[in-house]
Design a protein around this motif. Structure first.
Motif, PDB file in Angstrom:
ATOM      1  N   LEU A   5      35.360  40.315  49.997  1.00 14.03           N
ATOM      2  CA  LEU A   5      35.145  38.976  49.477  1.00 14.03           C
ATOM      3  C   LEU A   5      33.976  38.358  50.239  1.00 14.03           C
ATOM      4  CD1 LEU A   5      36.376  36.721  47.606  1.00 14.03           C
ATOM      5  CD2 LEU A   5      37.555  35.896  49.654  1.00 14.03           C
ATOM      6  N   GLY A   6      32.947  37.955  49.499  1.00 15.46           N
ATOM      7  CA  GLY A   6      31.807  37.301  50.127  1.00 15.46           C
ATOM      8  C   GLY A   6      30.658  38.209  50.493  1.00 15.46           C
ATOM      9  N   GLN A   7      30.801  39.525  50.341  1.00 20.12           N
ATOM     10  CA  GLN A   7      29.663  40.378  50.638  1.00 20.12           C
ATOM     11  C   GLN A   7      28.540  40.063  49.640  1.00 20.12           C
ATOM     12  OE1 GLN A   7      31.505  44.312  50.110  1.00 20.12           O
ATOM     13  NE2 GLN A   7      30.055  44.732  48.454  1.00 20.12           N
ATOM     14  N   VAL A   8      27.300  40.242  50.072  1.00 20.45           N
ATOM     15  CA  VAL A   8      26.172  39.789  49.270  1.00 20.45           C
ATOM     16  C   VAL A   8      25.948  40.681  48.060  1.00 20.45           C
ATOM     17  CG1 VAL A   8      23.681  39.380  49.287  1.00 20.45           C
ATOM     18  CG2 VAL A   8      25.069  38.670  51.239  1.00 20.45           C
ATOM     19  N   ASP A   9      26.064  41.985  48.222  1.00 24.92           N
ATOM     20  CA  ASP A   9      25.805  42.901  47.114  1.00 24.92           C
ATOM     21  C   ASP A   9      27.119  43.338  46.480  1.00 24.92           C
ATOM     22  OD1 ASP A   9      26.371  44.185  49.538  1.00 24.92           O
ATOM     23  OD2 ASP A   9      25.682  46.108  48.748  1.00 24.92           O
ATOM     24  N   LEU A  31      35.357  39.774  43.742  1.00 27.14           N
ATOM     25  CA  LEU A  31      35.613  38.440  43.219  1.00 27.14           C
ATOM     26  C   LEU A  31      37.080  38.325  42.829  1.00 27.14           C
ATOM     27  CD1 LEU A  31      32.448  37.908  40.986  1.00 27.14           C
ATOM     28  CD2 LEU A  31      32.773  37.337  43.409  1.00 27.14           C
ATOM     29  N   LEU A  32      37.638  37.130  42.974  1.00 30.25           N
ATOM     30  CA  LEU A  32      39.065  36.916  42.775  1.00 30.25           C
ATOM     31  C   LEU A  32      39.336  35.830  41.744  1.00 30.25           C
ATOM     32  CD1 LEU A  32      40.195  36.818  46.525  1.00 30.25           C
ATOM     33  CD2 LEU A  32      40.230  38.801  44.995  1.00 30.25           C
ATOM     34  N   SER A  33      40.493  35.933  41.101  1.00 31.77           N
ATOM     35  CA  SER A  33      41.031  34.848  40.287  1.00 31.77           C
ATOM     36  C   SER A  33      42.249  34.277  40.991  1.00 31.77           C
ATOM     37  CB  SER A  33      41.415  35.339  38.890  1.00 31.77           C
ATOM     38  OG  SER A  33      42.526  36.222  38.960  1.00 31.77           O
ATOM     39  N   VAL A  34      42.457  32.980  40.843  1.00 35.18           N
ATOM     40  CA  VAL A  34      43.628  32.304  41.393  1.00 35.18           C
ATOM     41  C   VAL A  34      44.279  31.524  40.260  1.00 35.18           C
ATOM     42  CG1 VAL A  34      44.460  30.534  42.984  1.00 35.18           C
ATOM     43  CG2 VAL A  34      42.691  32.134  43.720  1.00 35.18           C
ATOM     44  N   ILE A  78      36.148  33.489  42.295  1.00 31.12           N
ATOM     45  CA  ILE A  78      36.085  33.083  43.701  1.00 31.12           C
ATOM     46  C   ILE A  78      35.402  34.181  44.504  1.00 31.12           C
ATOM     47  CG2 ILE A  78      37.542  32.835  45.762  1.00 31.12           C
ATOM     48  CD1 ILE A  78      39.375  31.087  44.104  1.00 31.12           C
ATOM     49  N   GLY A  79      34.459  33.777  45.342  1.00 32.69           N
ATOM     50  CA  GLY A  79      33.679  34.724  46.133  1.00 32.69           C
ATOM     51  C   GLY A  79      32.193  34.632  45.852  1.00 32.69           C
ATOM     52  N   LEU A  80      31.814  33.988  44.740  1.00 35.87           N
ATOM     53  CA  LEU A  80      30.403  33.804  44.443  1.00 35.87           C
ATOM     54  C   LEU A  80      29.859  32.587  45.183  1.00 35.87           C
ATOM     55  CD1 LEU A  80      30.105  34.545  40.617  1.00 35.87           C
ATOM     56  CD2 LEU A  80      29.146  35.870  42.503  1.00 35.87           C
ATOM     57  N   ASN A  81      28.617  32.706  45.631  1.00 36.67           N
ATOM     58  CA  ASN A  81      27.908  31.582  46.231  1.00 36.67           C
ATOM     59  C   ASN A  81      26.418  31.783  45.975  1.00 36.67           C
ATOM     60  OD1 ASN A  81      27.089  33.507  48.147  1.00 36.67           O
ATOM     61  ND2 ASN A  81      28.682  32.894  49.606  1.00 36.67           N
ATOM     62  N   ASP A  82      25.582  30.972  46.620  1.00 39.62           N
ATOM     63  CA  ASP A  82      24.152  31.023  46.320  1.00 39.62           C
ATOM     64  C   ASP A  82      23.520  32.362  46.678  1.00 39.62           C
ATOM     65  OD1 ASP A  82      24.421  28.435  45.482  1.00 39.62           O
ATOM     66  OD2 ASP A  82      23.397  27.524  47.196  1.00 39.62           O
ATOM     67  N   LEU A  83      24.118  33.107  47.612  1.00 35.28           N
ATOM     68  CA  LEU A  83      23.580  34.414  47.985  1.00 35.28           C
ATOM     69  C   LEU A  83      24.196  35.542  47.168  1.00 35.28           C
ATOM     70  CD1 LEU A  83      23.365  34.134  51.889  1.00 35.28           C
ATOM     71  CD2 LEU A  83      21.490  34.025  50.232  1.00 35.28           C
ATOM     72  N   SER A  84      25.514  35.555  47.068  1.00 33.08           N
ATOM     73  CA  SER A  84      26.164  36.680  46.388  1.00 33.08           C
ATOM     74  C   SER A  84      25.864  36.712  44.897  1.00 33.08           C
ATOM     75  CB  SER A  84      27.673  36.665  46.635  1.00 33.08           C
ATOM     76  OG  SER A  84      28.262  35.487  46.141  1.00 33.08           O
ATOM     77  N   ALA A  88      36.091  32.303  51.751  1.00 27.01           N
ATOM     78  CA  ALA A  88      37.430  32.098  52.305  1.00 27.01           C
ATOM     79  C   ALA A  88      37.879  30.652  52.099  1.00 27.01           C
ATOM     80  CB  ALA A  88      37.449  32.453  53.791  1.00 27.01           C
ATOM     81  N   GLU A  89      36.943  29.707  52.183  1.00 27.88           N
ATOM     82  CA  GLU A  89      37.277  28.303  51.958  1.00 27.88           C
ATOM     83  C   GLU A  89      37.535  28.037  50.474  1.00 27.88           C
ATOM     84  OE1 GLU A  89      38.029  24.241  52.740  1.00 27.88           O
ATOM     85  OE2 GLU A  89      38.148  26.090  53.907  1.00 27.88           O
ATOM     86  N   GLN A  90      36.783  28.693  49.602  1.00 30.10           N
ATOM     87  CA  GLN A  90      37.052  28.591  48.163  1.00 30.10           C
ATOM     88  C   GLN A  90      38.481  29.040  47.862  1.00 30.10           C
ATOM     89  OE1 GLN A  90      34.136  31.017  46.190  1.00 30.10           O
ATOM     90  NE2 GLN A  90      32.397  29.783  46.867  1.00 30.10           N
ATOM     91  N   LEU A  91      38.874  30.161  48.445  1.00 29.00           N
ATOM     92  CA  LEU A  91      40.212  30.700  48.213  1.00 29.00           C
ATOM     93  C   LEU A  91      41.274  29.762  48.773  1.00 29.00           C
ATOM     94  CD1 LEU A  91      42.076  32.974  47.258  1.00 29.00           C
ATOM     95  CD2 LEU A  91      41.654  34.141  49.433  1.00 29.00           C
ATOM     96  N   ARG A  92      41.073  29.255  49.975  1.00 29.37           N
ATOM     97  CA  ARG A  92      42.054  28.356  50.590  1.00 29.37           C
ATOM     98  C   ARG A  92      42.251  27.101  49.742  1.00 29.37           C
ATOM     99  NH1 ARG A  92      42.831  23.888  53.337  1.00 29.37           N
ATOM    100  NH2 ARG A  92      40.660  23.249  53.033  1.00 29.37           N
ATOM    101  N   GLN A  93      41.154  26.521  49.293  1.00 28.26           N
ATOM    102  CA  GLN A  93      41.257  25.292  48.509  1.00 28.26           C
ATOM    103  C   GLN A  93      41.920  25.546  47.154  1.00 28.26           C
ATOM    104  OE1 GLN A  93      37.740  22.860  48.214  1.00 28.26           O
ATOM    105  NE2 GLN A  93      37.151  23.175  50.346  1.00 28.26           N
ATOM    106  N   ALA A  94      41.631  26.703  46.546  1.00 30.94           N
ATOM    107  CA  ALA A  94      42.231  27.018  45.247  1.00 30.94           C
ATOM    108  C   ALA A  94      43.738  27.219  45.365  1.00 30.94           C
ATOM    109  CB  ALA A  94      41.572  28.259  44.655  1.00 30.94           C
ATOM    110  N   ILE A  95      44.185  27.884  46.430  1.00 32.41           N
ATOM    111  CA  ILE A  95      45.620  28.075  46.649  1.00 32.41           C
ATOM    112  C   ILE A  95      46.306  26.732  46.869  1.00 32.41           C
ATOM    113  CG2 ILE A  95      47.355  29.026  48.220  1.00 32.41           C
ATOM    114  CD1 ILE A  95      45.469  31.406  48.667  1.00 32.41           C
TER     115      ILE A  95
END
Length: 351
Positions: free
Chosen positions: A87-91, A95-98, A116-122, A209-216
């Motif tokens: 989760l969060g690796q660039v390449d 990605l997760l669903s909640v 969940i897991g996508l951001n400006d880099l990934s 990890a923060e995306q996942l925490r907030q979604a839960i």
């Protein structure tokens, strides 16, 4: 780990291989169906379930169990090891669903966050992966994450995101999002992030990890709060049903014409036979099917578009029909002609 007075561990998180169809009180209806289908060897995206016990602790104490974060991290690490991605690796990130899921889900109460897991880099790493339409797919997925996390977790009214989308659709004279290209989606993502900051006062979270925490937290909070309402009916099982949360590896119905999502309905006949009806939407995620935002095809069209997946779906539905006497619907996604089952819904006990 939490321990009871006698020293035994209290698990707040269960792998899909644990539990089964009779575990809905602990795992929620969705989690129980995923556990049962996993035990049956049916094609279920791997994952784990945060139990309804977390909702009960939150209701009683006002806080999540302090051991929950460690248990989620432990199960996430096992999922990452099995998938060979983090989760969060660039390449090519994991990605997760909640999704929330009570034993008796109240209408409209489900909370869902995809990608969940996508951001400006990934998103850039995902866009560089080989394959037709990969760049558009990556930005479309990032758009969905910002929109769902923004509305479900950060409190931005969903209509504001829809207004942005509609403005871009109108500019290009297209009926739905499938008519938008990569540049349009990049522009929409940036507009969505600006909207999140403006309306919530917070930047869109870049840490997976923060995306996942907030979604839960968002998934378990609404039904816990509902218990404090003075007008709550204690005779209504749906109104008092604690919620569980399922976390799964993402499967993508929006990866082109050979992908899609749908719902298959089990129907019987007076002669004792059975049939399969429903709807299917090519190049779409399940939330688009359930919301009716695009016109879906009759399920029988899937037999023409992807005969192998339709045949596999019918085989799975028959096995589930034999296992559940009250089965009424199967939600599914097809990713690049590979079938995945997302839920087997049983008949509503109220009707």
């Amino acid at each position: 780990m939490v321990r009871k007075a006698g020293g035994s561990v209290v698990p707040y998180v269960y792998d899909f291989a644990e539990g089964g169809r009779n575990s809905a009180e602990l795992l929620g209806a969705k989690g129980a169906s995923l556990a049962e289908m996993t035990r049956m060897g049916l094609p279920v995206p791997p994952g784990f379930t945060v139990t309804t016990e977390v909702c009960r602790v939150l209701r009683a104490t006002g806080d999540l169990p302090e051991e929950l974060a460690g248990q989620v991290a432990e199960h996430l690490s096992a999922l990452e090891a099995a998938e060979g991605r983090r989760l969060g690796q660039v390449d090519d990130p994991l990605l997760l669903s909640v999704r929330s899921g009570a034993e008796f889900p109240p209408p409209g109460a489900a909370e869902t966050v995809l990608d969940i897991g996508l951001n400006d880099l990934s998103v850039l790493g995902l866009a560089k992966e080989q394959g037709w339409g990969r760049e558009r797919f990556a930005w479309d997925s990032y758009r969905r994450l910002v929109q769902m996390l923004g509305s479900t977790v950060l409190g931005v009214p969903p209509s504001l995101f829809e207004d942005v989308l509609q403005q871009v659709r109108d500019q290009h004279r297209v009926a739905d999002d499938s008519g938008l290209d990569t540049c349009d989606l990049i522009r929409i993502v940036e507009s969505f992030k600006d909207l999140v900051l403006e309306r919530s006062g917070r930047e869109f979270p870049q840490a997976p990890a923060e995306q996942l925490r907030q979604a839960i937290l968002a998934a378990v909070t609404p039904l816990s709060a509902a218990w404090s309402r003075p007008d709550r009916s204690r005779e209504d099982p749906a109104a008092g049903s604690d919620t569980a949360v399922t976390i799964q590896r993402m499967v993508f119905g929006n990866r082109g014409a050979d992908s899609g999502s749908g719902v298959a309905y089990i129907s019987g006949s007076a002669t004792g036979g059975w049939g399969l009806d429903g709807v299917y939407l090519p190049n779409a995620q399940g939330e688009e099917v359930l919301s009716g935002s695009r016109d879906a095809l009759p399920l029988q069209q899937l037999a023409r578009l992807d005969p192998a997946s339709f045949h596999r779906l019918r085989e799975c539905a028959e096995r589930l029909k034999d296992r559940y006497s009250d089965l009424c619907a199967v939600e599914f996604t097809i990713e690049k002609r590979v079938l995945w089952l997302l839920e087997a819904r049983r008949q509503d006990p109220g009707g």
